[in-house]
Design a protein around this motif. Structure first.
Motif, short mmCIF file in Angstrom:
data_model
loop_
_atom_site.label_atom_id
_atom_site.label_comp_id
_atom_site.label_asym_id
_atom_site.label_seq_id
_atom_site.Cartn_x
_atom_site.Cartn_y
_atom_site.Cartn_z
N GLN A 45 -7.96 -6.21 11.20
CA GLN A 45 -7.81 -5.73 9.82
C GLN A 45 -8.87 -6.38 8.92
O GLN A 45 -8.94 -7.62 8.83
CB GLN A 45 -6.42 -6.04 9.27
N GLU A 59 -9.17 -9.86 10.57
CA GLU A 59 -8.15 -10.64 11.27
C GLU A 59 -7.72 -9.91 12.54
O GLU A 59 -7.36 -8.73 12.48
CB GLU A 59 -6.93 -10.84 10.36
N ILE A 62 -2.54 -8.64 17.42
CA ILE A 62 -2.25 -8.18 18.77
C ILE A 62 -1.28 -7.00 18.79
O ILE A 62 -0.41 -6.89 17.93
CB ILE A 62 -1.69 -9.34 19.63
N ARG A 63 -1.47 -6.11 19.76
CA ARG A 63 -0.56 -4.99 20.01
C ARG A 63 -0.28 -4.94 21.51
O ARG A 63 -1.18 -5.19 22.32
CB ARG A 63 -1.19 -3.66 19.60
N PRO A 74 3.66 -7.06 17.07
CA PRO A 74 3.81 -8.47 17.44
C PRO A 74 5.15 -9.09 17.03
O PRO A 74 5.65 -9.96 17.74
CB PRO A 74 2.65 -9.17 16.74
N ASN A 120 -4.79 -15.66 14.70
CA ASN A 120 -3.52 -16.33 14.44
C ASN A 120 -3.17 -17.28 15.58
O ASN A 120 -3.25 -16.90 16.75
CB ASN A 120 -2.39 -15.30 14.30
N SER A 122 -0.19 -19.95 17.05
CA SER A 122 1.20 -20.40 16.94
C SER A 122 1.30 -21.92 17.00
O SER A 122 0.42 -22.58 17.55
CB SER A 122 2.03 -19.84 18.09
N ASP A 181 -1.77 -19.52 6.60
CA ASP A 181 -1.25 -18.15 6.57
C ASP A 181 0.12 -18.10 5.91
O ASP A 181 0.85 -19.09 5.92
CB ASP A 181 -1.14 -17.66 8.02
N ASP A 182 0.44 -16.95 5.34
CA ASP A 182 1.75 -16.73 4.71
C ASP A 182 2.03 -17.85 3.70
O ASP A 182 3.17 -18.31 3.56
CB ASP A 182 2.88 -16.69 5.75
N LYS A 205 2.27 -11.83 1.31
CA LYS A 205 2.56 -10.52 0.72
C LYS A 205 3.74 -10.53 -0.25
O LYS A 205 3.75 -9.79 -1.24
CB LYS A 205 2.83 -9.54 1.86
N GLU A 241 -1.30 -3.21 -1.38
CA GLU A 241 -1.04 -1.82 -1.01
C GLU A 241 -1.46 -0.80 -2.05
O GLU A 241 -1.45 0.40 -1.77
CB GLU A 241 0.46 -1.64 -0.69
N PHE A 260 -3.23 -2.67 3.21
CA PHE A 260 -3.35 -1.26 3.55
C PHE A 260 -4.14 -0.48 2.49
O PHE A 260 -4.73 0.55 2.80
CB PHE A 260 -1.96 -0.63 3.74
P1 C2E Z 1 0.11 -12.15 9.69
O1 C2E Z 1 -0.80 -13.07 10.41
O2 C2E Z 1 0.57 -12.55 8.34
O3 C2E Z 1 -0.67 -10.76 9.64
C1 C2E Z 1 -0.56 -9.83 8.61
C2 C2E Z 1 0.45 -8.76 8.92
O4 C2E Z 1 0.67 -7.97 7.75
C3 C2E Z 1 -0.02 -7.78 10.00
O5 C2E Z 1 1.14 -7.29 10.69
C4 C2E Z 1 -0.62 -6.65 9.16
O6 C2E Z 1 -0.67 -5.41 9.83
C5 C2E Z 1 0.36 -6.61 8.03
N1 C2E Z 1 -0.23 -6.05 6.82
C6 C2E Z 1 -1.49 -6.17 6.36
N2 C2E Z 1 -1.65 -5.52 5.20
C7 C2E Z 1 -0.46 -4.97 4.89
C8 C2E Z 1 0.00 -4.16 3.80
O7 C2E Z 1 -0.73 -3.82 2.87
N3 C2E Z 1 1.31 -3.78 3.84
C9 C2E Z 1 2.15 -4.15 4.86
N4 C2E Z 1 3.42 -3.73 4.81
N5 C2E Z 1 1.75 -4.91 5.90
C10 C2E Z 1 0.45 -5.33 5.91
P2 C2E Z 1 1.21 -7.27 12.28
O8 C2E Z 1 -0.09 -6.89 12.88
O9 C2E Z 1 2.43 -6.49 12.63
O10 C2E Z 1 1.46 -8.80 12.63
C11 C2E Z 1 2.62 -9.46 12.22
C12 C2E Z 1 2.53 -10.94 12.50
O11 C2E Z 1 2.48 -11.19 13.91
C13 C2E Z 1 1.27 -11.60 11.95
O12 C2E Z 1 1.42 -11.85 10.56
C14 C2E Z 1 1.20 -12.84 12.79
O13 C2E Z 1 2.08 -13.82 12.28
C15 C2E Z 1 1.74 -12.36 14.13
N6 C2E Z 1 0.60 -12.08 15.05
C16 C2E Z 1 -0.17 -10.97 15.14
N7 C2E Z 1 -1.11 -11.12 16.11
C17 C2E Z 1 -0.93 -12.37 16.62
C18 C2E Z 1 -1.59 -13.14 17.65
O14 C2E Z 1 -2.58 -12.71 18.28
N8 C2E Z 1 -1.11 -14.40 17.89
C19 C2E Z 1 -0.05 -14.91 17.19
N9 C2E Z 1 0.36 -16.16 17.48
N10 C2E Z 1 0.59 -14.23 16.22
C20 C2E Z 1 0.15 -12.97 15.94
#
Ligand code: C2E
Ligand code: MG
Ligand code: MG
Ligand code: MG
Length: 286
Positions: A45, A59, A62-63, A74, A120, A122, A181-182, A205, A241, A260
């Protein structure tokens, strides 16, 4: 009576624990298989500059491409991967794949703009012995300069852990950037910012959602940008958004955002095209 109450609680708690153990064991086995089959993919992204939306990085997210259940996000498997420890090999794959992909982008846009790729990490990975060596190995295997990589950790992952703080110091010494993050949702002890090397705050967010009103979130988001400026840190607004949010963020001093409104998580090739287009539009003098 105390004994009985205790017994009652335990009886109602036991099935839950049991279920989770079962669930983790099953999902763990599936994750292992999926790793062997190569069913994981990364999307990227874009992180963009305000107000114009020029890309300054991406960033890795993963899917899981499950043969029967389709694409699994994820949030549905990372927590179990963390509990079972599988996040260690899976996270190592993510790190290597992201570095390899970014090295390809670098090659295609001739490295003139200073974008970074974020990964990201952990808590479990960070606290593992030798994690910083994994990072430098991923960089050298890919041929990616350390300055191009940013790792994202949560406050909670770092909170109260000497191992995590030490790993971050080692990674920072390599030249890799570190983002919290967050930000604002975990153990927001501001003292943490003095104890660990941090380069960027990623404002969660949940603070951005209500940014256009006169809300507590808007006040907090404003304080965070001032905190970042004062400490000379970068600050990224997550989950933007709408155009109205982007305008408001720019007005209160945000210069970077992700969401987004600007771009969804994209396949690597699309991000490469965006970065290459930006280099052509605004080549940096080298
Ligand atoms: P994160 O690191 O805070 O990543 C941002 C998440 O917010 C991503 O969800 C992204 O798709 C979503 N997002 C970005 N912009 C917007 C927006 O405008 N609106 C909304 N509603 N969502 C938005 P995603 O890809 O589902 O990932 C969720 C979480 O999973 C990530 O939060 C991160 O904590 C974890 N994650 C993802 N990939 C990895 C990875 O490779 N390793 C680890 N350890 N954690 C991961
Ligand atoms: Mg992140
Ligand atoms: Mg985040
Ligand atoms: Mg998150």
């Amino acid at each position: 009576a105390a004994k009985e109450a205790g017994k009652g609680q335990y009886a109602s708690y036991e099935p839950e624990l049991d279920e989770r153990a079962n669930y983790d064991a099953q999902l763990g086995a599936e994750l292992r298989l999926a790793m062997d089959r190569g069913d994981f993919r990364l999307l990227f992204q874009p992180v963009v500059r305000l107000p114009d939306g020029a890309p300054v990085g991406a960033e890795a997210l993963i899917r899981w491409h499950h043969p029967q259940r389709g694409v699994i996000p994820p949030d549905e498997f990372i927590p179990a991967a963390e509990r079972t420890g599988l996040i260690v090999p899976l996270g190592a794959w993510v790190l290597n794949e992201a570095c390899r992909t970014a090295a390809g982008w670098l090659n295609d846009d001739h490295a003139t703009n200073p974008w970074t790729v974020s990964v990201n990490i952990s808590a479990r990975q960070l606290r593992e012995a030798g994690f910083s060596r994994r990072v430098s190995a991923a960089l050298s295997a890919a041929g990616l300069p350390a300055e191009r990589l940013m790792i994202e950790v949560t406050e909670t992952a770092v909170f109260d852990s000497h191992a995590a703080a030490n790993a971050l110091r080692e990674i920072s010494a390599l030249g890799v950037a570190i983002a919290l993050d967050d930000f604002g949702t975990g153990h927001s002890s501001l003292g943490l910012l003095r104890k660990i090397p941090v380069n960027v705050l990623k404002v969660d967010k949940s603070f951005i959602d209500n940014i256009t009103g006169s809300t507590a979130e808007a006040t907090i988001a404003t304080a965070m940008v001032s905190l970042a400026n004062g400490l000379d840190l970068g600050v990224v607004a997550e989950g933007v958004e709408s155009a109205a949010q982007a305008r408001q963020l720019h007005l209160i001093g945000y210069r970077l955002s992700q969401g987004f409104h600007f771009a969804r998580p994209l396949p690597a090739e699309e991000v490469r095209d965006l970065l290459v287009a930006e280099t052509k539009r605004a080549p940096l003098a080298v």
